[in-house]
Scaffold this motif. Structure first.
Motif, PDB file in Angstrom:
ATOM      1  N   GLN A   1       0.847  -1.189   0.000  1.00 53.33           N
ATOM      2  CA  GLN A   1       0.000   0.000   0.000  1.00 53.33           C
ATOM      3  C   GLN A   1       0.882   1.238   0.000  1.00 53.33           C
ATOM      4  O   GLN A   1       1.822   1.340   0.792  1.00 53.33           O
ATOM      5  CB  GLN A   1      -0.925   0.020   1.222  1.00 53.33           C
ATOM      6  N   GLU A   2       0.568   2.199  -0.877  1.00 51.64           N
ATOM      7  CA  GLU A   2       1.350   3.432  -0.960  1.00 51.64           C
ATOM      8  C   GLU A   2       0.414   4.622  -1.140  1.00 51.64           C
ATOM      9  O   GLU A   2      -0.673   4.505  -1.725  1.00 51.64           O
ATOM     10  CB  GLU A   2       2.345   3.365  -2.112  1.00 51.64           C
ATOM     11  N   ARG A   3       0.872   5.774  -0.635  1.00 52.57           N
ATOM     12  CA  ARG A   3       0.118   7.017  -0.812  1.00 52.57           C
ATOM     13  C   ARG A   3       0.427   7.614  -2.178  1.00 52.57           C
ATOM     14  O   ARG A   3       1.510   7.436  -2.714  1.00 52.57           O
ATOM     15  CB  ARG A   3       0.477   8.019   0.280  1.00 52.57           C
ATOM     16  N   GLU A   4      -0.542   8.346  -2.708  1.00 49.95           N
ATOM     17  CA  GLU A   4      -0.353   8.979  -4.001  1.00 49.95           C
ATOM     18  C   GLU A   4       0.634  10.138  -3.928  1.00 49.95           C
ATOM     19  O   GLU A   4       1.280  10.468  -4.923  1.00 49.95           O
ATOM     20  CB  GLU A   4      -1.696   9.466  -4.553  1.00 49.95           C
ATOM     21  N   ASN A   5       0.762  10.759  -2.746  1.00 47.57           N
ATOM     22  CA  ASN A   5       1.745  11.829  -2.542  1.00 47.57           C
ATOM     23  C   ASN A   5       2.223  11.773  -1.102  1.00 47.57           C
ATOM     24  O   ASN A   5       1.858  10.866  -0.346  1.00 47.57           O
ATOM     25  CB  ASN A   5       1.165  13.201  -2.909  1.00 47.57           C
TER      26      ASN A   5
ATOM     27  N   ASP B   1      -2.868  12.900   4.505  1.00 48.53           N
ATOM     28  CA  ASP B   1      -4.245  12.544   4.170  1.00 48.53           C
ATOM     29  C   ASP B   1      -4.400  12.134   2.703  1.00 48.53           C
ATOM     30  O   ASP B   1      -5.516  12.104   2.180  1.00 48.53           O
ATOM     31  CB  ASP B   1      -5.171  13.726   4.474  1.00 48.53           C
ATOM     32  N   ALA B   2      -3.300  11.822   2.040  1.00 47.51           N
ATOM     33  CA  ALA B   2      -3.372  11.424   0.622  1.00 47.51           C
ATOM     34  C   ALA B   2      -4.017  10.056   0.504  1.00 47.51           C
ATOM     35  O   ALA B   2      -3.831   9.184   1.365  1.00 47.51           O
ATOM     36  CB  ALA B   2      -1.966  11.397   0.012  1.00 47.51           C
ATOM     37  N   PRO B   3      -4.791   9.817  -0.540  1.00 50.24           N
ATOM     38  CA  PRO B   3      -5.414   8.497  -0.724  1.00 50.24           C
ATOM     39  C   PRO B   3      -4.364   7.427  -0.994  1.00 50.24           C
ATOM     40  O   PRO B   3      -3.297   7.703  -1.551  1.00 50.24           O
ATOM     41  CB  PRO B   3      -6.330   8.700  -1.937  1.00 50.24           C
ATOM     42  N   GLN B   4      -4.700   6.202  -0.605  1.00 50.70           N
ATOM     43  CA  GLN B   4      -3.763   5.084  -0.751  1.00 50.70           C
ATOM     44  C   GLN B   4      -4.207   4.164  -1.884  1.00 50.70           C
ATOM     45  O   GLN B   4      -5.403   3.982  -2.133  1.00 50.70           O
ATOM     46  CB  GLN B   4      -3.678   4.276   0.548  1.00 50.70           C
ATOM     47  N   ASN B   5      -3.219   3.623  -2.542  1.00 54.05           N
ATOM     48  CA  ASN B   5      -3.450   2.631  -3.589  1.00 54.05           C
ATOM     49  C   ASN B   5      -2.845   1.302  -3.157  1.00 54.05           C
ATOM     50  O   ASN B   5      -1.870   1.267  -2.405  1.00 54.05           O
ATOM     51  CB  ASN B   5      -2.826   3.075  -4.916  1.00 54.05           C
ATOM     52  N   VAL B   6      -3.410   0.218  -3.650  1.00 55.59           N
ATOM     53  CA  VAL B   6      -2.948  -1.122  -3.313  1.00 55.59           C
ATOM     54  C   VAL B   6      -2.339  -1.757  -4.557  1.00 55.59           C
ATOM     55  O   VAL B   6      -2.989  -1.822  -5.610  1.00 55.59           O
ATOM     56  CB  VAL B   6      -4.092  -2.003  -2.767  1.00 55.59           C
TER      57      VAL B   6
END
Length: 510
Positions: free
Chosen positions: A451-455, A459-464
């Motif tokens: 899982q990583e943050r977009e920036n 509070d940046a959204p996370q992608n899997v």
């Protein structure tokens, strides 16, 4: 009536009166006899033997001396080979310790930016980025090679998680030579107990006297040495300080690392290289005793061993001596030593195999030679860092086989799946479900859920991202074809082949 002179009392009286007594019977050395008695008795061993027996004994003694000399010389040669092998392995480990892996690099950055970011830790020899010839850009990782292993060690400790170009870079040691890891740990353990300190990022106007006045607050200093471009010229920005005791070195590192001295932040750590040496000078260290000196030393050693053996064991009468055939020992010529194979270099099996089936047909010989050529050329491919950078390709067949192996190495068996699940759907059973789903495309070796943050904001959204490693590259290709564009829980899955080097270095940010 028995003569009184023949009785024990009469014999004792004759001895006390000084009469000459003659030996009667065999002399036996009992438990209380001196150790020199067998040696004294052996001196008269050759009094009653023939000339032929005397010649055989002389030949046997000469043969024993020659064999003892060869045996001692062989032991000395083996000991020297082991010493050379250890020296070469240590050199290989130090060369490996000079390299730093840098991952998660922004694709907009160039080699010069990476060099500028890592330069404060010491002199850099090169920066190598791995480029993708299809996309015409680098793959997001690089290797920084320093001139000193202590500089690389400081970079590993100081650059982990540093932000370069808006991204947190990852650093680590290259993992292409795991067999050198025990030696690396041994070198680091020895350095941790030393009293020498390495300094980098030193202001150009600061000299040895200035550093001594600052660092002598932690203990008595033995020497201060700055690396200079030329004798008496300007220094290169790094150097070493040697203390009298271990605690002073520890205190100086703890207090002065990242200390602002003259407007520049010092980098301070333990020294690894011995004083007044370099990796290049270690490679040029001469090895091997001259042959004449080695033979002379072996002859003296064999002679001493023979004297010790004769003095410690009783003699035995020689009846018939036939010397066995001599044993040949290959002695290296003066100035040359038998060098052991370096770390990671495999001796070709074809070179150790004798020719067989000499009566076969010419076609069978060609087939067997062709079968032996392929593994031999593949195993002769350089495995060490030094040999990989200085590879020479000779012959069309060797060039073809090497290119085949390089193509095989570029193939990866890892596929990355995006937009398959959301962060809320990640649970303990997800790995098993992914492994079961992907097993229809090939044997699954490993599954990683990242899982990583977009920036960089909190509070940046996370992608899997889901990484699936297969046993063979075909499994990754089949998974990409079968899963890319497929709907999963109302989402379109995107499947791509992932770079093998990035996956091995656990860099999942590309």
């Amino acid at each position: 009536m028995e003569d009184a002179s023949m009785s024990p009392g009469g014999q004792l009286a004759n001895l006390q009166n000084g009469d000459n007594a003659k030996q009667v019977g065999k002399i036996i050395a009992g438990p209380g006899a001196k150790n020199e008695l067998p040696l004294i008795l052996s001196m008269n061993l050759t009094d009653n033997i023939t000339e032929e027996q005397r010649s055989r004994i002389s030949k046997a003694r000469k043969y024993a001396t020659e064999q003892s000399t060869k045996y001692v010389l062989m032991k000395q040669t083996l000991a020297h080979q082991q010493q050379q092998q250890k020296h070469l392995q240590r050199q290989q480990a130090l060369m490996l310790m000079c390299r730093v892996y840098v991952g998660s690099i922004s694709f907009e950055l160039k080699e010069e930016t990476i060099k500028t970011a890592f330069a404060p830790y010491g002199p850099i020899r090169s920066v190598n980025m791995s480029y993708d010839p299809v996309l015409n850009k680098h793959k997001g990782f690089a290797f920084v090679e320093y001139e000193l292993p202590e500089a690389a060690q400081l970079a590993l400790e100081g650059m982990g998680g540093a932000i370069i170009g808006g991204r947190n870079v990852k650093v680590g040691r290259p993992s292409n030579m795991p067999q050198a890891q025990p030696l690396v740990e041994e070198v680091l353990a020895e350095a941790a107990l030393g009293t020498r300190v390495y300094l980098a990022s030193i202001h150009p106007d600061i000299g040895e006297d200035d550093l001594k006045s600052v660092f002598e607050a932690f203990g008595k200093i033995v020497s201060v040495q700055l690396a200079r471009v030329s004798p008496g010229g300007r220094h290169k920005g790094y150097g070493h300080i040697e203390y009298e005791n271990f605690q002073s070195a520890q205190d100086s590192i703890a207090s002065m690392n990242m200390f602002d001295l003259g407007g520049m932040l010092l980098r301070v750590g333990k020294a690894i290289m011995p004083p007044n040496t370099s990796i290049q000078s270690m490679a040029l260290t001469p090895g091997g005793l001259p042959t004449a000196s080695a033979v002379a030393a072996a002859a003296v050693t064999a002679k001493l061993q023979a004297l010790e053996a004769v003095s410690s064991s009783p003699p035995a009468r020689v009846r018939s001596i036939t010397p066995p055939p001599p044993v040949s020992v290959n002695i290296p010529p003066p100035g040359f030593a038998i060098a052991p194979p370096p770390i990671g270099v495999v001796i070709p099996k074809g070179a150790m195999r004798s020719d067989e089936n000499t009566n076969g047909s010419s076609s069978d010989k060609k087939e067997s030679k062709k079968r032996e050529l392929s593994p031999a050329v593949e195993e002769e491919l350089p495995q060490t860092l030094h040999h990989q950078e200085n590879v020479v390709i000779k012959g069309s067949s060797a060039r073809h086989l090497i290119m085949q192996k390089l193509v095989r190495q570029d193939k990866t068996s890892v596929v990355v799946l995006r937009n398959m699940v959301t962060p809320e759907e990640v649970d303990d059973t997800l790995k098993e479900e992914i492994e079961e789903e992907c097993s229809q495309y090939g044997t699954v070796k490993h599954v990683v859920i990242y899982q990583e943050r977009e920036n960089d904001s909190d509070d940046a959204p996370q992608n899997v991202k889901i990484f699936v490693e297969f046993e063979a590259p075909d499994g990754a290709e089949n998974a990409k074809k079968g899963l890319n564009g497929r709907f999963f829980a109302g989402r379109v899955v995107k499947a791509d082949i992932y770079d093998r080097d990035l996956f091995e270095y656990q860099d999942y940010s590309a």
